[in-house]
Enzyme design. Structure first.
Site, PDB file in Angstrom:
ATOM      1  N   GLU A  68       0.848  -1.191   0.000  1.00 26.90           N
ATOM      2  CA  GLU A  68       0.000   0.000   0.000  1.00 26.90           C
ATOM      3  C   GLU A  68       0.896   1.259   0.000  1.00 26.90           C
ATOM      4  O   GLU A  68       1.751   1.392   0.866  1.00 26.90           O
ATOM      5  CB  GLU A  68      -0.913  -0.030   1.243  1.00 26.90           C
ATOM      6  CG  GLU A  68      -1.788   1.181   1.447  1.00 26.90           C
ATOM      7  CD  GLU A  68      -2.730   1.468   0.278  1.00 26.90           C
ATOM      8  OE1 GLU A  68      -3.594   0.658  -0.019  1.00 26.90           O
ATOM      9  OE2 GLU A  68      -2.567   2.532  -0.361  1.00 26.90           O
ATOM     10  N   ASP A  95       4.407   0.924  -4.601  1.00 23.22           N
ATOM     11  CA  ASP A  95       3.610   0.489  -5.747  1.00 23.22           C
ATOM     12  C   ASP A  95       3.767  -1.021  -5.943  1.00 23.22           C
ATOM     13  O   ASP A  95       4.892  -1.510  -6.130  1.00 23.22           O
ATOM     14  CB  ASP A  95       4.099   1.252  -6.993  1.00 23.22           C
ATOM     15  CG  ASP A  95       3.179   1.066  -8.189  1.00 23.22           C
ATOM     16  OD1 ASP A  95       2.669  -0.048  -8.386  1.00 23.22           O
ATOM     17  OD2 ASP A  95       2.980   2.042  -8.923  1.00 23.22           O
ATOM     18  N   ASP A 116      -8.867   1.469  -7.054  1.00 17.45           N
ATOM     19  CA  ASP A 116      -9.367   2.822  -7.363  1.00 17.45           C
ATOM     20  C   ASP A 116     -10.037   2.787  -8.739  1.00 17.45           C
ATOM     21  O   ASP A 116      -9.401   2.385  -9.721  1.00 17.45           O
ATOM     22  CB  ASP A 116      -8.196   3.813  -7.376  1.00 17.45           C
ATOM     23  CG  ASP A 116      -7.609   3.991  -5.987  1.00 17.45           C
ATOM     24  OD1 ASP A 116      -8.353   4.371  -5.076  1.00 17.45           O
ATOM     25  OD2 ASP A 116      -6.403   3.735  -5.811  1.00 17.45           O
ATOM     26  N   LYS A 120     -13.631   8.623 -14.548  1.00 18.62           N
ATOM     27  CA  LYS A 120     -13.664   9.606 -15.640  1.00 18.62           C
ATOM     28  C   LYS A 120     -12.876   9.098 -16.837  1.00 18.62           C
ATOM     29  O   LYS A 120     -11.803   8.510 -16.666  1.00 18.62           O
ATOM     30  CB  LYS A 120     -13.062  10.933 -15.161  1.00 18.62           C
ATOM     31  CG  LYS A 120     -13.937  11.681 -14.194  1.00 18.62           C
ATOM     32  CD  LYS A 120     -13.368  13.048 -13.908  1.00 18.62           C
ATOM     33  CE  LYS A 120     -14.163  13.727 -12.802  1.00 18.62           C
ATOM     34  NZ  LYS A 120     -13.403  14.721 -12.079  1.00 18.62           N
ATOM     35  N   ASP A 152     -17.001  -2.618  -7.090  1.00 21.59           N
ATOM     36  CA  ASP A 152     -18.410  -2.200  -7.161  1.00 21.59           C
ATOM     37  C   ASP A 152     -18.594  -1.148  -8.253  1.00 21.59           C
ATOM     38  O   ASP A 152     -19.688  -0.619  -8.404  1.00 21.59           O
ATOM     39  CB  ASP A 152     -18.859  -1.591  -5.814  1.00 21.59           C
ATOM     40  CG  ASP A 152     -18.134  -0.296  -5.517  1.00 21.59           C
ATOM     41  OD1 ASP A 152     -16.908  -0.232  -5.727  1.00 21.59           O
ATOM     42  OD2 ASP A 152     -18.792   0.678  -5.094  1.00 21.59           O
TER      43      ASP A 152
HETATM   44  C1  LIG Z   1     -10.314   2.187  -3.220  1.00 19.46           C
HETATM   45  S1  LIG Z   1      -9.009   1.755  -2.166  1.00 19.46           S
HETATM   46  C2  LIG Z   1      -9.505   0.153  -1.576  1.00 19.46           C
HETATM   47  C3  LIG Z   1      -8.878  -0.201  -0.265  1.00 19.46           C
HETATM   48  C4  LIG Z   1      -9.246  -1.577   0.324  1.00 19.46           C
HETATM   49  N1  LIG Z   1      -8.781  -2.664  -0.505  1.00 19.46           N
HETATM   50  C5  LIG Z   1     -10.733  -1.686   0.555  1.00 19.46           C
HETATM   51  O1  LIG Z   1     -11.354  -2.588  -0.039  1.00 19.46           O
HETATM   52  O2  LIG Z   1     -11.283  -0.888   1.349  1.00 19.46           O
HETATM   53  C6  LIG Z   1      -7.734   1.327  -3.318  1.00 19.46           C
HETATM   54  C7  LIG Z   1      -6.347   1.287  -2.675  1.00 19.46           C
HETATM   55  O3  LIG Z   1      -5.412   0.799  -3.641  1.00 19.46           O
HETATM   56  C8  LIG Z   1      -4.193   1.477  -3.446  1.00 19.46           C
HETATM   57  N2  LIG Z   1      -3.412   1.372  -4.702  1.00 19.46           N
HETATM   58  C9  LIG Z   1      -3.673   1.967  -5.883  1.00 19.46           C
HETATM   59  N3  LIG Z   1      -2.713   1.661  -6.787  1.00 19.46           N
HETATM   60  C10 LIG Z   1      -1.836   0.839  -6.158  1.00 19.46           C
HETATM   61  C11 LIG Z   1      -0.632   0.195  -6.554  1.00 19.46           C
HETATM   62  N4  LIG Z   1      -0.139   0.355  -7.785  1.00 19.46           N
HETATM   63  N5  LIG Z   1       0.016  -0.578  -5.656  1.00 19.46           N
HETATM   64  C12 LIG Z   1      -0.485  -0.728  -4.393  1.00 19.46           C
HETATM   65  N6  LIG Z   1      -1.611  -0.136  -3.957  1.00 19.46           N
HETATM   66  C13 LIG Z   1      -2.281   0.636  -4.823  1.00 19.46           C
HETATM   67  C14 LIG Z   1      -4.617   2.911  -3.102  1.00 19.46           C
HETATM   68  O4  LIG Z   1      -3.618   3.622  -2.410  1.00 19.46           O
HETATM   69  C15 LIG Z   1      -5.860   2.663  -2.247  1.00 19.46           C
HETATM   70  O5  LIG Z   1      -5.561   2.652  -0.864  1.00 19.46           O
END
Ligand SMILES: C[S@@+](CC[C@H](N)C(=O)[O-])C[C@H]1O[C@@H](n2cnc3c(N)ncnc32)[C@H](O)[C@@H]1O
Length: 204
Positions: A68, A95, A116, A120, A152
């Site tokens: 994360e 990452d 995420d 858009k 979702d």
């Molecule tokens: C919408 S949140 C979902 C968090 C959790 N999995 C949940 O279900 O509540 C998406 C998470 O993915 C992380 N994220 C996005 N791109 C990433 C990457 N390349 N490597 C690791 N984490 C990533 C973001 O920082 C964010 O905390």
């Protein structure tokens, strides 16, 4: 590499900062393998780490590598580790694409829960799950390894369906061995009345 996460830092409390600075035994360097005999589960983007921490405790036969970039969530995961001392949790702050690319050990499972959505049109390139991502994962995992994606977001669901229809690397199956609790973003999706879709991909 296009960034797939937003730069939100969240307000860091003194406790968060203390755990971010801690030289915790759970911390991994880029690509570093966890010390374990258990099958490894990489969790990409565990967010605030609340449900992720429960999953770690409820699945003791698997070793979790949580990845994360979001500092506040990461600090909370380190705090959880230091307090609960699970022997099946390791963490990387950054990452997941870079970590997996640099890794050279057997990865049995990858989970991506509520990536995420980048709904858009001008942001669609920032979605983590792409053809390029699936291809790079495929090259790094062994036969029998599985990937679980849950979202979702309707546009993301359509995007994933198009990707899966066009690829021949993975077989789409149902079973995934690791249980999960309802996460923060899962709760939000339910509250909004969204339909939640889950995809499990097997490398044959
Ligand atoms: C919408 S949140 C979902 C968090 C959790 N999995 C949940 O279900 O509540 C998406 C998470 O993915 C992380 N994220 C996005 N791109 C990433 C990457 N390349 N490597 C690791 N984490 C990533 C973001 O920082 C964010 O905390």
């Amino acid at each position: 590499m296009i960034k797939t996460f937003s730069s939100r830092a969240g307000r860091l409390s003194p406790t968060n900062i203390a755990f971010l600075e801690k030289e915790s035994a759970c911390l991994l360097k880029l690509g570093q393998a966890p010390e374990t005999d258990k099958p490894v589960v990489i969790d990409i983007g565990f967010g605030d780490s609340q449900s992720f921490s429960e999953d770690v405790l409820k699945n003791p036969d698997y070793c979790f590598v949580g990845i994360e970039p979001y500092k506040k969530g990461f600090a909370r995961a380190v705090e959880f580790y230091e307090k609960a001392e699970p022997d099946n949790l390791f963490l990387f702050n950054g990452d997941a694409r870079e970590y997996i690319e640099a890794s050279d050990y057997e990865i049995s499972f990858i989970r991506i829960h509520f990536p995420d959505p980048w709904p858009k049109k001008k942001h669609t390139k920032r979605r983590l799950i792409s053809n390029e991502f699936l291809t790079s994962i495929y090259k790094k995992i062994n036969s029998g390894a599985k990937l679980e994606i849950i979202t979702d977001s309707k546009p993301y669901q359509m995007h994933i369906k198009d990707l899966l229809d066009a690829q021949k690397l993975f077989e789409v199956i149902e079973a995934f061995e690791i249980s999960y609790e309802v996460s923060t973003f899962h709760h939000k999706g339910i509250k909004k009345g969204h339909s939640i879709e889950r995809y499990v991909l097997l490398k044959n």
